[in-house]
Design a protein around this motif. Structure first.
Motif, PDB file in Angstrom:
ATOM      1  N   VAL A   1       5.141   7.176   2.707  1.00 50.27           N
ATOM      2  CA  VAL A   1       5.693   6.912   1.377  1.00 50.27           C
ATOM      3  C   VAL A   1       6.158   8.204   0.717  1.00 50.27           C
ATOM      4  O   VAL A   1       6.943   8.159  -0.234  1.00 50.27           O
ATOM      5  CB  VAL A   1       4.691   6.184   0.457  1.00 50.27           C
ATOM      6  CG1 VAL A   1       4.247   4.872   1.077  1.00 50.27           C
ATOM      7  CG2 VAL A   1       3.469   7.055   0.134  1.00 50.27           C
TER       8      VAL A   1
ATOM      9  N   LYS B   1       6.411   0.036   2.143  1.00 51.72           N
ATOM     10  CA  LYS B   1       5.215   0.679   1.618  1.00 51.72           C
ATOM     11  C   LYS B   1       5.553   1.645   0.487  1.00 51.72           C
ATOM     12  O   LYS B   1       4.757   1.826  -0.449  1.00 51.72           O
ATOM     13  CB  LYS B   1       4.454   1.365   2.750  1.00 51.72           C
ATOM     14  CG  LYS B   1       3.738   0.365   3.661  1.00 51.72           C
ATOM     15  CD  LYS B   1       2.893   1.041   4.716  1.00 51.72           C
ATOM     16  CE  LYS B   1       2.161   0.015   5.589  1.00 51.72           C
ATOM     17  NZ  LYS B   1       1.078  -0.671   4.871  1.00 51.72           N
TER      18      LYS B   1
ATOM     19  N   LEU C   1      -1.455   1.841   2.304  1.00 50.65           N
ATOM     20  CA  LEU C   1      -0.117   2.360   2.551  1.00 50.65           C
ATOM     21  C   LEU C   1      -0.128   3.300   3.759  1.00 50.65           C
ATOM     22  O   LEU C   1      -0.934   3.139   4.665  1.00 50.65           O
ATOM     23  CB  LEU C   1       0.395   3.070   1.295  1.00 50.65           C
ATOM     24  CG  LEU C   1       0.357   2.239   0.007  1.00 50.65           C
ATOM     25  CD1 LEU C   1       0.883   3.050  -1.171  1.00 50.65           C
ATOM     26  CD2 LEU C   1       1.159   0.955   0.166  1.00 50.65           C
TER      27      LEU C   1
ATOM     28  N   THR D   1       2.227   0.373  -7.428  1.00 59.30           N
ATOM     29  CA  THR D   1       0.904   0.887  -7.800  1.00 59.30           C
ATOM     30  C   THR D   1       0.996   1.801  -9.010  1.00 59.30           C
ATOM     31  O   THR D   1       0.241   1.667  -9.984  1.00 59.30           O
ATOM     32  CB  THR D   1       0.291   1.647  -6.603  1.00 59.30           C
ATOM     33  OG1 THR D   1       0.111   0.737  -5.514  1.00 59.30           O
ATOM     34  CG2 THR D   1      -1.033   2.289  -6.958  1.00 59.30           C
TER      35      THR D   1
ATOM     36  N   THR E   1      -2.504   7.393  -5.123  1.00 61.93           N
ATOM     37  CA  THR E   1      -2.457   7.112  -3.686  1.00 61.93           C
ATOM     38  C   THR E   1      -3.127   8.274  -2.977  1.00 61.93           C
ATOM     39  O   THR E   1      -2.697   9.427  -3.112  1.00 61.93           O
ATOM     40  CB  THR E   1      -1.015   6.933  -3.193  1.00 61.93           C
ATOM     41  OG1 THR E   1      -0.448   5.783  -3.824  1.00 61.93           O
ATOM     42  CG2 THR E   1      -0.975   6.731  -1.682  1.00 61.93           C
TER      43      THR E   1
ATOM     44  N   ALA F   1      -4.180   3.209  -4.270  1.00 61.75           N
ATOM     45  CA  ALA F   1      -3.772   2.973  -2.880  1.00 61.75           C
ATOM     46  C   ALA F   1      -4.392   4.020  -1.973  1.00 61.75           C
ATOM     47  O   ALA F   1      -4.734   5.129  -2.409  1.00 61.75           O
ATOM     48  CB  ALA F   1      -2.248   2.990  -2.750  1.00 61.75           C
TER      49      ALA F   1
ATOM     50  N   ASN G   1       3.939   1.576  -3.180  1.00 61.75           N
ATOM     51  CA  ASN G   1       3.459   2.785  -3.846  1.00 61.75           C
ATOM     52  C   ASN G   1       3.988   2.856  -5.281  1.00 61.75           C
ATOM     53  O   ASN G   1       3.237   3.152  -6.221  1.00 61.75           O
ATOM     54  CB  ASN G   1       3.901   4.015  -3.055  1.00 61.75           C
ATOM     55  CG  ASN G   1       3.278   5.294  -3.565  1.00 61.75           C
ATOM     56  OD1 ASN G   1       2.070   5.368  -3.791  1.00 61.75           O
ATOM     57  ND2 ASN G   1       4.082   6.328  -3.742  1.00 61.75           N
TER      58      ASN G   1
ATOM     59  N   ALA H   1      -3.656   5.944   1.801  1.00 63.27           N
ATOM     60  CA  ALA H   1      -2.665   6.224   2.838  1.00 63.27           C
ATOM     61  C   ALA H   1      -3.390   6.752   4.070  1.00 63.27           C
ATOM     62  O   ALA H   1      -3.627   7.957   4.196  1.00 63.27           O
ATOM     63  CB  ALA H   1      -1.643   7.247   2.341  1.00 63.27           C
TER      64      ALA H   1
END
Length: 300
Positions: free
Chosen positions: A156, A170, A152, A177, A254, A193, A174, A195
């Motif tokens: 986000v 994205k 990502l 996810t 993330t 994820a 997120n 970033a």
């Protein structure tokens, strides 16, 4: 990538079979190399079949092991199913998926066409879901554990001016996810994820900083608190941590890897509010030239 800087023991991913979407170039290629070096069987897919074949040969010549290229348009759900049918029947079940395939370019939103919006959202938003959905259902039906990591951006969390299709798409991945980590966690499936901040690649630089001055600043990490851009082994080490055995309790997260750029400045393209019509016209021309070169290499 300097594989000597990988943090993990040899053979850590020996029993893993990982699919990397967009694995022929850029960050996808770097992660594929890292997984291969640590013993995984790696599958890579994308629309440019010739590029995928060259990458597979290059990585196997360099490290040995097994890299299998698949020409596949992830915007088409049926194409994904056909590819995964081949993988399952010819190689065995996947153990992991990296949702890395993406597209992006800078544009004022008032200049953006519906076709341009669809070009990004069909890959990032729909393609990531189609792939995750198809593979996830197989794992559930076969009572297998599985692991998904999506690439990502920090947008986000705070939005992406001048890259709205990417930021929207994205952000949706997120949420996917976070949602599937809860919904499918009891099946033994994990969803995380990464970033990334600036890890310059040719495709990224030409579409997100098409002017020479901007590309040079991005390549040097001028605006980053650490005064540099990310090094590929740093991203690969994080991807391995999330995909290899040993971190099974990490789920629904993330993780930013950007040298604190997001904390310092938001990590997005808000500075482009200073651009005028002339700069945007030059950027569009440069991006269109890059896109034309890429289209010539596609096989699906």
């Amino acid at each position: 990538m300097d594989v000597s800087k990988l943090m993990f023991r040899d053979g850590l991913m020996k029993d893993e079979r990982i699919l990397v979407t967009g694995g022929g170039t850029g960050l996808g290629k770097e992660m594929a190399e890292g997984f291969l070096t640590l013993g995984a069987e790696v599958h890579i897919c994308g629309r440019r079949g010739g590029v995928l074949e060259e990458t597979a040969k290059e990585l196997m010549d360099k490290h040995g092991g097994k890299v299998v290229p698949h020409a596949c348009d992830i915007r088409v759900a049926e194409a994904i199913t056909e590819m995964n049918d081949r993988i399952w029947s010819q190689h065995g079940a996947l153990t992991g998926l990296i949702n890395n395939a993406a597209g992006n370019f800078i544009s004022r939103t008032e200049d953006l066409s519906i076709r341009g919006f669809d070009a990004i959202s069909n890959i990032v938003f729909r393609g990531s879901f189609y792939m995750t959905h198809d593979i996830g259902k197989r794992w559930i039906a076969e009572k297998r554990r599985g692991n998904v990591c999506s690439i990502l951006t920090t947008w986000v969390w705070n939005g992406g001016p001048f890259v709205v299709p990417s930021a929207m798409s994205k952000a949706g991945v997120n949420v996917m996810t976070q949602s599937l980590a809860v919904e499918w966690g009891h099946y033994g499936l994990r969803f995380n994820a990464i970033a990334p901040g600036p890890f310059p690649t040719e495709g990224m630089s030409k579409r997100l900083s098409p002017d020479a001055e901007g590309a040079e600043r991005m390549d040097r990490g001028v605006a980053n608190p650490m005064g540099r851009v990310g090094e590929m082994h740093e991203l690969v080490n994080l991807a391995v941590f999330l995909m290899a055995p040993g971190a099974e309790y990490v789920n629904g997260q993330t993780i930013a890897i950007d040298g604190a750029m997001y904390n310092a400045s938001g990590g997005n393209f808000s500075m482009l509010t200073a651009w005028g019509d002339e700069q945007w016209a030059a950027a569009r021309e440069a991006i269109e030239a890059t896109n034309a070169k890429d289209r010539a290499k596609r096989t699906v």
